[in-house]
Design a protein around this motif. Structure first.
Motif, PDB file in Angstrom:
ATOM      1  N   LYS A 244     -25.271 -56.669 -21.602  1.00 32.69           N
ATOM      2  CA  LYS A 244     -25.036 -55.812 -20.355  1.00 32.69           C
ATOM      3  C   LYS A 244     -23.479 -56.087 -19.988  1.00 32.69           C
ATOM      4  O   LYS A 244     -23.045 -54.741 -19.605  1.00 32.69           O
TER       5      LYS A 244
ATOM      6  N   ARG B  64     -21.412 -53.688 -22.372  1.00 33.02           N
ATOM      7  CA  ARG B  64     -21.889 -52.338 -21.896  1.00 33.02           C
ATOM      8  C   ARG B  64     -20.971 -51.956 -20.740  1.00 33.02           C
ATOM      9  O   ARG B  64     -20.515 -50.695 -20.621  1.00 33.02           O
TER      10      ARG B  64
ATOM     11  N   ARG C 270     -23.368 -46.251 -22.002  1.00 36.05           N
ATOM     12  CA  ARG C 270     -24.531 -45.996 -21.399  1.00 36.05           C
ATOM     13  C   ARG C 270     -25.688 -45.457 -22.467  1.00 36.05           C
ATOM     14  O   ARG C 270     -25.557 -45.248 -23.780  1.00 36.05           O
ATOM     15  N   ALA C 271     -27.011 -45.743 -22.193  1.00 34.24           N
ATOM     16  CA  ALA C 271     -27.928 -45.390 -23.027  1.00 34.24           C
ATOM     17  C   ALA C 271     -28.155 -44.051 -23.389  1.00 34.24           C
ATOM     18  O   ALA C 271     -27.560 -43.088 -22.739  1.00 34.24           O
ATOM     19  N   GLY C 272     -28.292 -43.960 -24.645  1.00 35.69           N
ATOM     20  CA  GLY C 272     -28.282 -42.696 -25.511  1.00 35.69           C
ATOM     21  C   GLY C 272     -26.805 -42.019 -25.848  1.00 35.69           C
ATOM     22  O   GLY C 272     -26.714 -41.249 -26.557  1.00 35.69           O
ATOM     23  N   GLU C 273     -25.859 -43.084 -25.448  1.00 32.31           N
ATOM     24  CA  GLU C 273     -24.327 -43.002 -26.071  1.00 32.31           C
ATOM     25  C   GLU C 273     -24.510 -43.368 -27.690  1.00 32.31           C
ATOM     26  O   GLU C 273     -24.869 -44.303 -28.026  1.00 32.31           O
ATOM     27  N   LYS C 274     -23.824 -42.370 -28.363  1.00 31.56           N
ATOM     28  CA  LYS C 274     -23.945 -42.687 -30.008  1.00 31.56           C
ATOM     29  C   LYS C 274     -22.535 -43.426 -30.305  1.00 31.56           C
ATOM     30  O   LYS C 274     -21.522 -43.301 -29.526  1.00 31.56           O
TER      31      LYS C 274
ATOM     32  N   VAL D 296     -28.602 -56.110 -30.003  1.00 32.24           N
ATOM     33  CA  VAL D 296     -28.402 -55.890 -28.493  1.00 32.24           C
ATOM     34  C   VAL D 296     -27.045 -56.099 -27.962  1.00 32.24           C
ATOM     35  O   VAL D 296     -26.384 -57.103 -28.164  1.00 32.24           O
TER      36      VAL D 296
ATOM     37  N   GLN E 126     -32.162 -54.951 -35.620  1.00 31.25           N
ATOM     38  CA  GLN E 126     -31.576 -54.394 -34.504  1.00 31.25           C
ATOM     39  C   GLN E 126     -30.660 -55.452 -33.783  1.00 31.25           C
ATOM     40  O   GLN E 126     -30.879 -56.827 -34.095  1.00 31.25           O
TER      41      GLN E 126
END
Length: 112
Positions: free
Chosen positions: A39, A42, A48-52, A36, A34
């Motif tokens: 921030k 991003r 955003r969280a959940g964006e593919k 990261v 993984q």
């Protein structure tokens, strides 16, 4: 919003925080494979969280780019009213507003 590559400089090596300075960012792959996205990156790109994201590679170069439309922030009606200033112009008839809105959307491609 433009999407690009950012440079980060570690300013807090104990906490691992990064702040943007320009072109690229150095990150570490975890033992589970993984990574990261910092921030600052991003936020700058509106991720955003959940964006593919689509990950692709050519040789040793890896790129990630958002798939589809960006995830839109959900806000309350009260927040919407706070962000949009009240109309302060002369009164306009509903028919005139409808005609003008129709003109604005004439050139837009229709959705299936």
């Amino acid at each position: 919003m433009s999407r690009g590559i950012w440079r980060a400089t570690t300013i807090d090596s104990v906490a691992g925080k990064t702040h943007l300075t320009g072109m690229s960012v150095e990150i570490t792959i975890s033992s589970k494979g993984q990574v990261v996205i910092p921030k600052d990156v991003r936020d700058a790109l509106g991720l955003r969280a959940g964006e593919k994201l689509r990950l692709s590679h050519r040789g040793r170069r890896i790129t990630m780019e958002p798939v589809g439309e960006p995830v839109r922030e959900r806000i309350s009606y009260e927040e919407f009213r706070r962000r949009i200033p009240a109309y302060e112009g002369p009164p306009v008839a509903v028919e005139e507003m409808s005609a003008r809105i129709g003109e604005l959307f004439e050139d837009w491609p229709s959705r299936p």
